[in-house]
Every structure is written in C-alpha cells, then in structure tokens.
Design a protein around this motif. Sequence first.
Motif, PDB file in Angstrom:
ATOM      1  N   VAL A  96      10.107 -13.792  -8.723  1.00 22.18           N
ATOM      2  CA  VAL A  96       8.819 -13.109  -8.723  1.00 22.18           C
ATOM      3  C   VAL A  96       7.999 -13.612  -9.905  1.00 22.18           C
ATOM      4  O   VAL A  96       8.417 -13.488 -11.064  1.00 22.18           O
ATOM      5  CB  VAL A  96       8.995 -11.579  -8.809  1.00 22.18           C
ATOM      6  N   LYS A  97       6.848 -14.194  -9.619  1.00 25.12           N
ATOM      7  CA  LYS A  97       5.980 -14.692 -10.687  1.00 25.12           C
ATOM      8  C   LYS A  97       5.287 -13.557 -11.414  1.00 25.12           C
ATOM      9  O   LYS A  97       5.271 -13.518 -12.639  1.00 25.12           O
ATOM     10  CB  LYS A  97       4.946 -15.662 -10.098  1.00 25.12           C
ATOM     11  N   SER A  98       4.707 -12.636 -10.670  1.00 25.65           N
ATOM     12  CA  SER A  98       3.974 -11.536 -11.304  1.00 25.65           C
ATOM     13  C   SER A  98       3.833 -10.391 -10.308  1.00 25.65           C
ATOM     14  O   SER A  98       3.918 -10.586  -9.083  1.00 25.65           O
ATOM     15  CB  SER A  98       2.591 -11.993 -11.774  1.00 25.65           C
ATOM     16  N   ILE A  99       3.631  -9.194 -10.862  1.00 25.90           N
ATOM     17  CA  ILE A  99       3.390  -7.979 -10.066  1.00 25.90           C
ATOM     18  C   ILE A  99       2.203  -7.258 -10.699  1.00 25.90           C
ATOM     19  O   ILE A  99       2.196  -7.001 -11.904  1.00 25.90           O
ATOM     20  CB  ILE A  99       4.625  -7.070 -10.036  1.00 25.90           C
ATOM     21  N   VAL A 100       1.221  -6.937  -9.873  1.00 22.35           N
ATOM     22  CA  VAL A 100       0.025  -6.231 -10.339  1.00 22.35           C
ATOM     23  C   VAL A 100      -0.064  -4.907  -9.585  1.00 22.35           C
ATOM     24  O   VAL A 100      -0.135  -4.888  -8.353  1.00 22.35           O
ATOM     25  CB  VAL A 100      -1.250  -7.071 -10.108  1.00 22.35           C
ATOM     26  N   VAL A 101      -0.038  -3.810 -10.320  1.00 24.80           N
ATOM     27  CA  VAL A 101      -0.112  -2.469  -9.732  1.00 24.80           C
ATOM     28  C   VAL A 101      -1.488  -1.881 -10.041  1.00 24.80           C
ATOM     29  O   VAL A 101      -1.902  -1.850 -11.203  1.00 24.80           O
ATOM     30  CB  VAL A 101       0.993  -1.557 -10.283  1.00 24.80           C
ATOM     31  N   ILE A 102      -2.182  -1.433  -9.008  1.00 22.03           N
ATOM     32  CA  ILE A 102      -3.499  -0.807  -9.151  1.00 22.03           C
ATOM     33  C   ILE A 102      -3.358   0.654  -8.717  1.00 22.03           C
ATOM     34  O   ILE A 102      -3.420   0.976  -7.525  1.00 22.03           O
ATOM     35  CB  ILE A 102      -4.560  -1.537  -8.309  1.00 22.03           C
ATOM     36  N   GLN A 103      -3.102   1.528  -9.689  1.00 25.20           N
ATOM     37  CA  GLN A 103      -2.852   2.931  -9.376  1.00 25.20           C
ATOM     38  C   GLN A 103      -4.073   3.610  -8.775  1.00 25.20           C
ATOM     39  O   GLN A 103      -3.948   4.500  -7.930  1.00 25.20           O
ATOM     40  CB  GLN A 103      -2.416   3.674 -10.644  1.00 25.20           C
ATOM     41  N   LYS A 104      -5.270   3.192  -9.204  1.00 27.37           N
ATOM     42  CA  LYS A 104      -6.485   3.842  -8.699  1.00 27.37           C
ATOM     43  C   LYS A 104      -6.648   3.619  -7.207  1.00 27.37           C
ATOM     44  O   LYS A 104      -7.089   4.519  -6.476  1.00 27.37           O
ATOM     45  CB  LYS A 104      -7.698   3.286  -9.451  1.00 27.37           C
ATOM     46  N   SER A 105      -6.279   2.434  -6.734  1.00 27.94           N
ATOM     47  CA  SER A 105      -6.372   2.123  -5.300  1.00 27.94           C
ATOM     48  C   SER A 105      -5.068   2.340  -4.568  1.00 27.94           C
ATOM     49  O   SER A 105      -4.991   2.095  -3.359  1.00 27.94           O
ATOM     50  CB  SER A 105      -6.823   0.664  -5.113  1.00 27.94           C
ATOM     51  N   LYS A 106      -4.013   2.765  -5.280  1.00 23.92           N
ATOM     52  CA  LYS A 106      -2.703   3.028  -4.693  1.00 23.92           C
ATOM     53  C   LYS A 106      -2.161   1.801  -3.950  1.00 23.92           C
ATOM     54  O   LYS A 106      -1.686   1.895  -2.823  1.00 23.92           O
ATOM     55  CB  LYS A 106      -2.757   4.238  -3.749  1.00 23.92           C
ATOM     56  N   CYS A 107      -2.260   0.662  -4.585  1.00 19.94           N
ATOM     57  CA  CYS A 107      -1.763  -0.571  -3.984  1.00 19.94           C
ATOM     58  C   CYS A 107      -1.195  -1.457  -5.080  1.00 19.94           C
ATOM     59  O   CYS A 107      -1.323  -1.167  -6.274  1.00 19.94           O
ATOM     60  CB  CYS A 107      -2.871  -1.293  -3.212  1.00 19.94           C
ATOM     61  N   ALA A 108      -0.561  -2.555  -4.665  1.00 21.03           N
ATOM     62  CA  ALA A 108       0.036  -3.498  -5.609  1.00 21.03           C
ATOM     63  C   ALA A 108       0.127  -4.864  -4.953  1.00 21.03           C
ATOM     64  O   ALA A 108       0.116  -4.985  -3.718  1.00 21.03           O
ATOM     65  CB  ALA A 108       1.416  -3.024  -6.058  1.00 21.03           C
ATOM     66  N   THR A 115       0.841  -1.198   0.000  1.00 21.79           N
ATOM     67  CA  THR A 115       0.000   0.000   0.000  1.00 21.79           C
ATOM     68  C   THR A 115       0.874   1.246   0.000  1.00 21.79           C
ATOM     69  O   THR A 115       2.042   1.202   0.376  1.00 21.79           O
ATOM     70  CB  THR A 115      -0.932   0.020   1.215  1.00 21.79           C
ATOM     71  N   GLY A 116       0.278   2.355  -0.417  1.00 22.03           N
ATOM     72  CA  GLY A 116       1.008   3.622  -0.486  1.00 22.03           C
ATOM     73  C   GLY A 116       1.653   3.866  -1.837  1.00 22.03           C
ATOM     74  O   GLY A 116       2.545   4.713  -1.961  1.00 22.03           O
ATOM     75  N   ILE A 117       1.222   3.117  -2.868  1.00 14.09           N
ATOM     76  CA  ILE A 117       1.808   3.267  -4.197  1.00 14.09           C
ATOM     77  C   ILE A 117       1.437   4.632  -4.771  1.00 14.09           C
ATOM     78  O   ILE A 117       0.270   5.027  -4.770  1.00 14.09           O
ATOM     79  CB  ILE A 117       1.316   2.150  -5.132  1.00 14.09           C
ATOM     80  N   ASP A 118       2.441   5.342  -5.258  1.00 13.52           N
ATOM     81  CA  ASP A 118       2.221   6.650  -5.859  1.00 13.52           C
ATOM     82  C   ASP A 118       2.282   6.545  -7.378  1.00 13.52           C
ATOM     83  O   ASP A 118       2.672   5.504  -7.926  1.00 13.52           O
ATOM     84  CB  ASP A 118       3.287   7.639  -5.356  1.00 13.52           C
ATOM     85  N   GLU A 119       1.909   7.621  -8.061  1.00 13.98           N
ATOM     86  CA  GLU A 119       1.948   7.613  -9.523  1.00 13.98           C
ATOM     87  C   GLU A 119       3.368   7.479 -10.038  1.00 13.98           C
ATOM     88  O   GLU A 119       3.584   7.002 -11.165  1.00 13.98           O
ATOM     89  CB  GLU A 119       1.312   8.897 -10.063  1.00 13.98           C
ATOM     90  N   GLU A 120       4.354   7.887  -9.251  1.00 17.76           N
ATOM     91  CA  GLU A 120       5.740   7.806  -9.695  1.00 17.76           C
ATOM     92  C   GLU A 120       6.293   6.385  -9.617  1.00 17.76           C
ATOM     93  O   GLU A 120       7.338   6.092 -10.200  1.00 17.76           O
ATOM     94  CB  GLU A 120       6.615   8.739  -8.844  1.00 17.76           C
ATOM     95  N   ILE A 121       5.629   5.500  -8.891  1.00 17.80           N
ATOM     96  CA  ILE A 121       6.107   4.129  -8.707  1.00 17.80           C
ATOM     97  C   ILE A 121       5.369   3.225  -9.687  1.00 17.80           C
ATOM     98  O   ILE A 121       4.140   3.165  -9.683  1.00 17.80           O
ATOM     99  CB  ILE A 121       5.890   3.658  -7.256  1.00 17.80           C
ATOM    100  N   ASN A 122       6.119   2.525 -10.525  1.00 16.11           N
ATOM    101  CA  ASN A 122       5.519   1.629 -11.502  1.00 16.11           C
ATOM    102  C   ASN A 122       5.923   0.184 -11.210  1.00 16.11           C
ATOM    103  O   ASN A 122       6.599  -0.105 -10.216  1.00 16.11           O
ATOM    104  CB  ASN A 122       5.927   2.026 -12.928  1.00 16.11           C
ATOM    105  N   GLU A 123       5.524  -0.714 -12.096  1.00 19.37           N
ATOM    106  CA  GLU A 123       5.789  -2.143 -11.890  1.00 19.37           C
ATOM    107  C   GLU A 123       7.284  -2.442 -11.902  1.00 19.37           C
ATOM    108  O   GLU A 123       7.763  -3.264 -11.126  1.00 19.37           O
ATOM    109  CB  GLU A 123       5.086  -2.941 -12.988  1.00 19.37           C
ATOM    110  N   GLN A 124       8.031  -1.753 -12.762  1.00 17.44           N
ATOM    111  CA  GLN A 124       9.462  -2.027 -12.844  1.00 17.44           C
ATOM    112  C   GLN A 124      10.191  -1.622 -11.565  1.00 17.44           C
ATOM    113  O   GLN A 124      11.143  -2.293 -11.138  1.00 17.44           O
ATOM    114  CB  GLN A 124      10.064  -1.280 -14.048  1.00 17.44           C
ATOM    115  N   ASP A 125       9.755  -0.542 -10.929  1.00 18.42           N
ATOM    116  CA  ASP A 125      10.364  -0.129  -9.663  1.00 18.42           C
ATOM    117  C   ASP A 125      10.164  -1.196  -8.589  1.00 18.42           C
ATOM    118  O   ASP A 125      11.092  -1.500  -7.822  1.00 18.42           O
ATOM    119  CB  ASP A 125       9.770   1.201  -9.207  1.00 18.42           C
TER     120      ASP A 125
END
Length: 357
Positions: A244-256, A223-233
Amino acid sequence: MSRQGWEDSDFPILCETCLGPNPYVRMTRQGYGKECKICGRPFTIFKWNPGQGMRNKKTEVCQTCAKVKNVCQTCVLDLEYGLPVQVRDSVLQVQDDIPHSDVNREFFIASVEGKLGNDSLINYAKADSSARDQLKKMSRPEPYYKRNRPHICSFYVKGECKRGDECPFRHEVPVENDLSHQNIRDRYYGKDDPVAKRMLNRTDKASKLSNPEDTSITSLFITGIDEEINEQDLRDYFYAFGEVKSIVVIQKSKCAFVNYATRAAAELAVDKSYNNLNIKGKVLRVQWGKARPQGPKGDVQTEVGTVVPTPQPAKQGTTLDQLLNMPPAPPPPGAGPSFYPSQDPNMLGTSNREFRA
C-alpha cells in the motif's frame, strides 16, 4: 371460545432493540388485554418505555405466533439476526408452511402450541454455514435504538402544533416512499415486505466488480467510513493484498482512498472485498478509483499526479503584487529535488556558521 389454552405469560419475547438500553425498564402487564394481529386470539400484552426520548412500545403478536417464526413480539423481526422474515427465509431457503385461512391457522397453532415449549420451528443449527455467514453480514452488530423514536407529529405536518419543544412527537416532514406502506401481517408471513425487498435487491447485485481498462489505475475508493474507522484500521485490512503506497481518509465525506503500488494487488483487494468488506462492524463499499486527469501540454505533470501550470512571462505594466502571486518556475528537466537548508542531506550536521560561510 374458552380461555383455556390462551396465553398467560410473565415476560414478553423481545429483541434487544425493542427492550431498550435501560436495564431498569418498567412494564405494565394486562392479561388477555388484546387480540393477536396474526391469529386473532387474546393474549397477555406488555407496555413499557425503552428509554428517554423514545416512544412507548407494546407487544403486537402472541407468544405462540412469535415462537413459530422466532420473531420479536413487537417489531416482528428475527430474534437471532434482527432481519425481516422474508430475508431470513430467502437466505435459509425456508418454506412458509403456516396456513393463512382462519380455520386452518387456528388448527395449526393449536397443534404446535403444546410442542413448542421454549423452542422455535426455525432450526438454525441445520442451516448451511455459508447461509448463516451471509445473514450475519447483513445483520446489524449492535441494537438499532433509532427505531424506537417517537412518531411524526400529525399536527406539525398540518402546521398546527403549538407545543414546540414540549411536543413528545417528532417534528419532521414525512417522506412518501415504499417504506411508508408496511403492515405486520406482510412482515410476519414474509410477503411483499418493502424493507426485505430493499435488502435483497442490495445483495442480488453482481458479486464481482469489473476492472477498468486503464491499467494505470491502482487506487480504490471506499465509502461508508465512520468516525470509528481510521487510517490504521484500513491499513491493517488492505495490506494483506499487497504493498500500500498511501491511504487518505476524508471523514467529512465519509470516504477514503487506498492507493496500491501494483495493479495486481489492487485487483486482488477488489476481488476479496467487493460486497464483502466489514471493518469494526461497519459495512463498507469498495469501488475503483478514477484515472488522474491529464493537464494541457503547457503544464508540468509532477510525480504525485498534481498539475503545476507553467508560469507565463510577466507583461508590461504588471504590478508588484501580481509578480509575487505568480507561481514559481518549474525545475529544469533532470534536476534533482530541491530542499530547504535544514532538509539538505548534504548539509546535515553542519552548523549555522558553516552554512552561512
């Protein structure tokens, strides 16, 4: 009392937040225009506007009191880390030796005023490296200009403000909580500061996160994901603990969600990242993911964890639209994956004419 020895400065001691982002800020200076809210002695006050849409600010304490605690003359926060005095002193284990009574305080300030110069009584070089690292993690990496917003309009709270968009104050409903009762003396001496209490309560939580009993859980909730933080980060940080099998980033909910291949890798990532995750200057929080819900016996559990309902036979009188909207039948047990014609590995390289034949 004589003015001899009173403060007469040419520029205030300010933090970057109070000074504002404008490099061409203009200040007004008034010698001995106000008394210090800590020691009560008159001092040179400065007034300025940090930037567009911000409120006018001024110095509140004299430079001697600011040097004693190494704080800003306006917000009375630490100049090095921008933290409340109570938080800084608690982490560095600094004892407050400044007397609070009027006579003793005047004698103490008069005795240290000539010795300070441009230095402060707080020596960060002697502090433990682990304590400095903890203060650095708790501090903001960039100035927090939101603190310079205008005050709430009192007429708007009463429903009587008629200036609309031209009002220089904020049109918001005030929130009554412990942060509504702050004063400069408590902040300066580090006693009963509500902001410091919140920060210390946040860091006093358990340093370890208990692992769930279900060993099939290998995903982490961030939690606490910002717009500047993407999947590659996130991948650059979490790949060091395991596959790591997979990473899912949900910018609208600010979580991953970070899904590991093994439970051991997920446990190692939690041990190293819980209450200690900072990416691009943003403090993130790590929690364990929840177990996947198990469907009823009539449903088919696919490999990725999604539940596909088993289609029921069509009843008599079913319309054509209802038949078209029915879910497809699941593949028989043991059957391989199905492909579109263009995705069939056995048909790669064949022409359309050969495929049609």
